[in-house]
Design a protein around this motif. Structure first.
Motif, PDB file in Angstrom:
ATOM      1  N   ARG A 139       0.840  -1.153  -0.089  1.00 53.02           N
ATOM      2  CA  ARG A 139       0.176   0.021  -0.134  1.00 53.02           C
ATOM      3  C   ARG A 139       0.756   1.333  -0.042  1.00 53.02           C
ATOM      4  O   ARG A 139       1.930   1.228   0.667  1.00 53.02           O
ATOM      5  N   PRO A 140       0.543   2.360  -0.512  1.00 47.62           N
ATOM      6  CA  PRO A 140       1.210   3.620  -0.914  1.00 47.62           C
ATOM      7  C   PRO A 140       1.052   4.403   0.566  1.00 47.62           C
ATOM      8  O   PRO A 140       0.539   5.544   0.870  1.00 47.62           O
ATOM      9  N   SER A 163      13.991   4.466 -12.691  1.00 48.41           N
ATOM     10  CA  SER A 163      12.707   3.993 -13.291  1.00 48.41           C
ATOM     11  C   SER A 163      11.846   2.960 -12.189  1.00 48.41           C
ATOM     12  O   SER A 163      12.687   2.416 -11.705  1.00 48.41           O
ATOM     13  N   GLN A 164      10.725   3.528 -12.037  1.00 48.19           N
ATOM     14  CA  GLN A 164       9.813   2.953 -10.778  1.00 48.19           C
ATOM     15  C   GLN A 164       8.641   2.121 -11.235  1.00 48.19           C
ATOM     16  O   GLN A 164       8.174   2.313 -12.342  1.00 48.19           O
ATOM     17  N   ALA A 165       8.528   0.848 -10.689  1.00 45.57           N
ATOM     18  CA  ALA A 165       7.682  -0.007 -10.679  1.00 45.57           C
ATOM     19  C   ALA A 165       6.826  -0.158  -9.534  1.00 45.57           C
ATOM     20  O   ALA A 165       7.411  -0.181  -8.349  1.00 45.57           O
ATOM     21  N   SER A 166       5.751   0.073  -9.382  1.00 41.49           N
ATOM     22  CA  SER A 166       4.655   0.036  -8.200  1.00 41.49           C
ATOM     23  C   SER A 166       3.541  -0.982  -8.177  1.00 41.49           C
ATOM     24  O   SER A 166       3.001  -1.335  -9.092  1.00 41.49           O
ATOM     25  N   MET A 167       3.482  -1.806  -6.989  1.00 40.57           N
ATOM     26  CA  MET A 167       2.180  -2.639  -6.999  1.00 40.57           C
ATOM     27  C   MET A 167       1.617  -2.638  -5.561  1.00 40.57           C
ATOM     28  O   MET A 167       2.262  -2.539  -4.734  1.00 40.57           O
ATOM     29  N   GLU A 196       7.102  -6.270   3.641  1.00 45.16           N
ATOM     30  CA  GLU A 196       6.664  -7.481   3.555  1.00 45.16           C
ATOM     31  C   GLU A 196       7.917  -8.542   3.512  1.00 45.16           C
ATOM     32  O   GLU A 196       8.574  -8.493   2.572  1.00 45.16           O
ATOM     33  N   ARG A 197       7.863  -9.611   4.406  1.00 50.24           N
ATOM     34  CA  ARG A 197       8.899 -10.484   4.338  1.00 50.24           C
ATOM     35  C   ARG A 197       8.965 -11.273   3.025  1.00 50.24           C
ATOM     36  O   ARG A 197      10.128 -11.766   2.527  1.00 50.24           O
ATOM     37  N   GLU A 198       7.839 -11.663   2.409  1.00 51.37           N
ATOM     38  CA  GLU A 198       7.779 -12.395   1.041  1.00 51.37           C
ATOM     39  C   GLU A 198       8.371 -11.729  -0.025  1.00 51.37           C
ATOM     40  O   GLU A 198       9.223 -12.370  -0.838  1.00 51.37           O
ATOM     41  N   GLY A 199       8.609 -10.225   0.146  1.00 49.02           N
ATOM     42  CA  GLY A 199       9.149  -9.681  -0.947  1.00 49.02           C
ATOM     43  C   GLY A 199      10.802 -10.017  -1.050  1.00 49.02           C
ATOM     44  O   GLY A 199      11.514 -10.489  -2.027  1.00 49.02           O
TER      45      GLY A 199
END
Length: 401
Positions: A139-140, A163-167, A196-199
């Motif tokens: 979340r932003p 260069s940015q990627a957002s999810m 988040e740990r998963e990232g």
């Protein structure tokens, strides 16, 4: 007009594997998070990086037999995308003459196969592009967004573009595709900002071909790490309440998959035990005000509690609302301390005592680490010692005797 990706006579003369039929029409779009597409930006590449010479281009086309068994090759990518391997080479080298739809098919095939370019292609990718990749996953919220701004400013000051990627949600497949797409843009390094740990776990399984730096408050061997000291910040918050005389202190924690939440809980538990107090099982929230409100309603039935350490300011806002509606006064009946010091915290009712995090400093630390890694990766230090600062306002006081 001929298709820009159709095999040429020169391709045939070199024995290229050319499909018997024309390339298939554009397939249905693969369902991915549109926000994961990196934002377009200038790469800042030099002419040499943007237009490799013919010899360098040809060197990326390797013999499939030379690749280890089971490792995807350029030819596998070509078959998956339905194009010639010369087209794959042109996409990898960012050359002109490839239709946008075809380029997308090739990039999707690369991501699906987890294809890693040959050493020659890697050498080309490591040419200076003057660009850093940034992935924002989750979340932003105020903290990650502020850290990203600080990083962008520090990158600009250092002469780099971003260069940015957002999810909005962290999905392993989407994160993997974002890493590969940024690598295809020849970024010099990739930064992940996600609590988040998963990232972090996903990053361990990806060979991006460039250094990766992650914001991770838990120790992660083998990863370049930047973080604010969540553990010490939580200890300071808890010791503030204990120093005021509170003994019945409760904790509202963040979600279980959050590294920051885990470190704050660990700091709370240790501080309590060091003062001879047994920590109660925390109430688990999700960083949002609604979960703080639900936690407040649960705590209302516990008349013994005199203080609450809430793991972020947004949940503190919900908890304060629940207490106010029930007639439980803050800080006369119960003290509340938050974490982050969002801009609105000073205007809560009452004004919130909290732990101020230097997110702008975190962003600068990220870029400083990137520069260290690019200069000498093995000796690059982690930056994890920046400690949150206690800001005392109106929501904490000594318990009533």
């Amino acid at each position: 007009m001929a298709d820009a990706d159709a095999p040429t006579d020169a391709d045939a003369a070199r024995g290229a594997s050319v499909p018997a039929a024309p390339e298939p029409a554009e397939p249905e779009a693969v369902s991915t998070d549109a926000a994961a597409e990196p934002a377009g930006s200038d790469t800042g590449a030099t002419d040499a990086a943007a237009e490799p010479d013919a010899a360098a281009t040809e060197s990326t086309v390797t013999d499939a037999a030379a690749e280890p068994a089971g490792v995807p090759t350029m030819f596998d990518v070509a078959r998956r995308a339905g194009v010639s391997h010369q087209t794959v080479s042109r996409v990898l080298n960012d050359l002109s003459g490839v239709a946008a739809s075809t380029k997308l098919r090739v990039e999707q095939a690369i991501a699906e196969l987890n294809y890693t370019p040959s050493p020659a292609a890697r050498a080309m990718a490591k040419r200076r592009s003057g660009s850093i990749g940034l992935i924002l996953a989750g979340r932003p919220d105020y903290g990650p967004s502020s850290a990203a701004l600080g990083f962008n400013e520090a990158a600009r000051d250092a002469g780099y573009t971003v260069s940015q990627a957002s999810m909005r949600t962290l999905d392993p497949d989407t994160l993997t595709q974002a890493v590969h797409r940024l690598a295809l843009q020849r970024v010099e390094a990739i930064v992940l900002i996600s609590g988040e740990r998963e990232g972090v776990e996903v990053l361990h399984g990806i060979d991006a071909g460039v250094p990766v730096v992650a914001v991770a408050s838990e120790d992660e061997p083998g990863l370049h790490r930047v973080a604010l000291d969540q553990y010490t910040g939580a200890r300071l918050a808890t010791e503030h309440l204990i120093g005021l005389g509170h003994r019945e202190i409760r904790h509202v924690t963040g979600p279980a998959d959050s590294m920051d939440a885990a470190e704050r809980r660990r700091g709370f538990d240790d501080a309590m035990r060091e003062h001879g107090l047994e920590p109660h099982e925390p109430i688990v929230g999700d960083w949002l005000s609604a979960s703080g409100h639900a936690a407040g309603e649960r705590l209302l039935v516990d008349p013994a509690v005199t203080a609450v350490f809430v793991a972020n300011d947004h949940m503190s806002l919900g908890l304060l609302a629940a207490f106010r509606r029930a007639g439980r006064r803050v800080p006369e009946d119960v003290s509340v301390i938050g974490f982050d010091d969002i801009p609105e915290a000073a205007y809560f009712a009452p004004a919130l005592t909290t732990m101020r995090q230097d997110f702008d400093g975190l962003g600068r630390d990220i870029m400083a680490t990137v520069l260290d890694v690019l200069q000498d990766e093995p000796s690059a230090p982690d930056r994890t010692a920046r400690v949150p600062e206690l800001v005392v306002r109106e929501s904490t006081a000594a318990p009533r005797r």
